[in-house]
Design a protein around this motif. Structure first.
Motif, mmCIF file in Angstrom:
data_model
loop_
_atom_site.group_PDB
_atom_site.id
_atom_site.type_symbol
_atom_site.label_atom_id
_atom_site.label_comp_id
_atom_site.label_asym_id
_atom_site.label_seq_id
_atom_site.Cartn_x
_atom_site.Cartn_y
_atom_site.Cartn_z
ATOM 1 N N SER A 22 0.504 -0.998 -0.209
ATOM 2 C CA SER A 22 -0.377 -0.176 0.173
ATOM 3 C C SER A 22 0.616 1.146 0.610
ATOM 4 C CB SER A 22 -0.979 0.035 1.226
ATOM 5 O OG SER A 22 -1.625 -1.564 1.312
ATOM 6 N N ALA A 23 2.063 1.099 0.869
ATOM 7 C CA ALA A 23 2.449 2.029 1.068
ATOM 8 C C ALA A 23 3.383 2.911 -0.085
ATOM 9 C CB ALA A 23 3.519 2.435 1.652
ATOM 10 N N GLY A 25 2.788 1.657 -3.697
ATOM 11 C CA GLY A 25 1.264 2.452 -4.219
ATOM 12 C C GLY A 25 0.465 3.995 -3.565
ATOM 13 N N LEU A 26 0.866 3.951 -2.846
ATOM 14 C CA LEU A 26 1.324 5.696 -1.807
ATOM 15 C C LEU A 26 2.397 6.015 -3.261
ATOM 16 C CD1 LEU A 26 -0.672 8.127 -0.928
ATOM 17 C CD2 LEU A 26 0.932 6.892 0.911
ATOM 18 N N VAL A 29 1.219 6.310 -7.171
ATOM 19 C CA VAL A 29 0.521 7.094 -7.569
ATOM 20 C C VAL A 29 0.970 8.798 -6.875
ATOM 21 C CG1 VAL A 29 -2.101 8.249 -6.342
ATOM 22 C CG2 VAL A 29 -1.533 6.135 -7.073
ATOM 23 N N VAL A 30 1.718 9.694 -5.487
ATOM 24 C CA VAL A 30 2.248 10.549 -5.530
ATOM 25 C C VAL A 30 3.125 10.941 -6.828
ATOM 26 C CG1 VAL A 30 3.148 12.019 -3.999
ATOM 27 C CG2 VAL A 30 1.793 10.994 -2.949
ATOM 28 N N ARG A 83 9.267 9.388 -6.111
ATOM 29 C CA ARG A 83 8.789 8.610 -5.671
ATOM 30 C C ARG A 83 9.333 8.239 -4.580
ATOM 31 N NH1 ARG A 83 8.128 2.384 -8.793
ATOM 32 N NH2 ARG A 83 10.572 2.514 -9.051
ATOM 33 N N THR A 86 8.714 10.587 -1.539
ATOM 34 C CA THR A 86 7.610 9.616 -0.783
ATOM 35 C C THR A 86 6.913 8.830 0.054
ATOM 36 O OG1 THR A 86 6.320 11.226 -3.027
ATOM 37 C CG2 THR A 86 4.738 9.289 -1.666
ATOM 38 N N ILE A 90 6.835 8.643 3.692
ATOM 39 C CA ILE A 90 6.238 7.576 4.496
ATOM 40 C C ILE A 90 6.425 6.535 5.987
ATOM 41 C CG2 ILE A 90 4.715 5.017 3.660
ATOM 42 C CD1 ILE A 90 3.671 6.953 0.866
#
Length: 104
Positions: A22-23, A25-26, A29-30, A83, A86, A90
């Motif tokens: 999930s991290a 993927g986030l 996207v960012v 990426r 980010t 995270i």
């Protein structure tokens, strides 16, 4: 319904896998959003210089190709740097959250 056949370590590993995917993927996207907004700005600032440099130091016939490749390189650099940044934020945020609220 859960059959209880998984050990505690296997359950923890599965939860960590879900969190990390999930991290990731986030972060992706960012990075796409950041790339969408920053690429035109970076290209506007550097494109003219790259075209002039190419025409002066190589061949004027290469300007179109180099200009295109420069745009592709900008997209790649902006995407991967955003990426990486980010993803790091995270992970650091998660570590801070765990240290602050779950460690005691």
């Amino acid at each position: 319904m859960w059959n209880g056949s998984k050990t505690k370590g296997e359950r923890n590993q599965a939860a960590q896998s879900i969190i990390m995917s999930s991290a990731t993927g986030l972060a992706n996207v960012v990075a796409v959003i950041v790339t969408f907004f920053l690429t035109p700005l970076a290209y506007d600032v550097t494109g003219v210089w790259v075209r002039q440099f190419t025409a002066a130091h190589y061949a004027p016939d290469l300007v179109g190709l180099v200009d295109f490749l420069w745009g592709v390189l900008l997209v790649a650099v902006i995407f991967f740097v955003s990426r990486m940044t980010t993803g790091t934020l995270i992970i650091m945020g998660a570590i801070t959250f765990i240290a602050r609220f779950m460690a005691g």
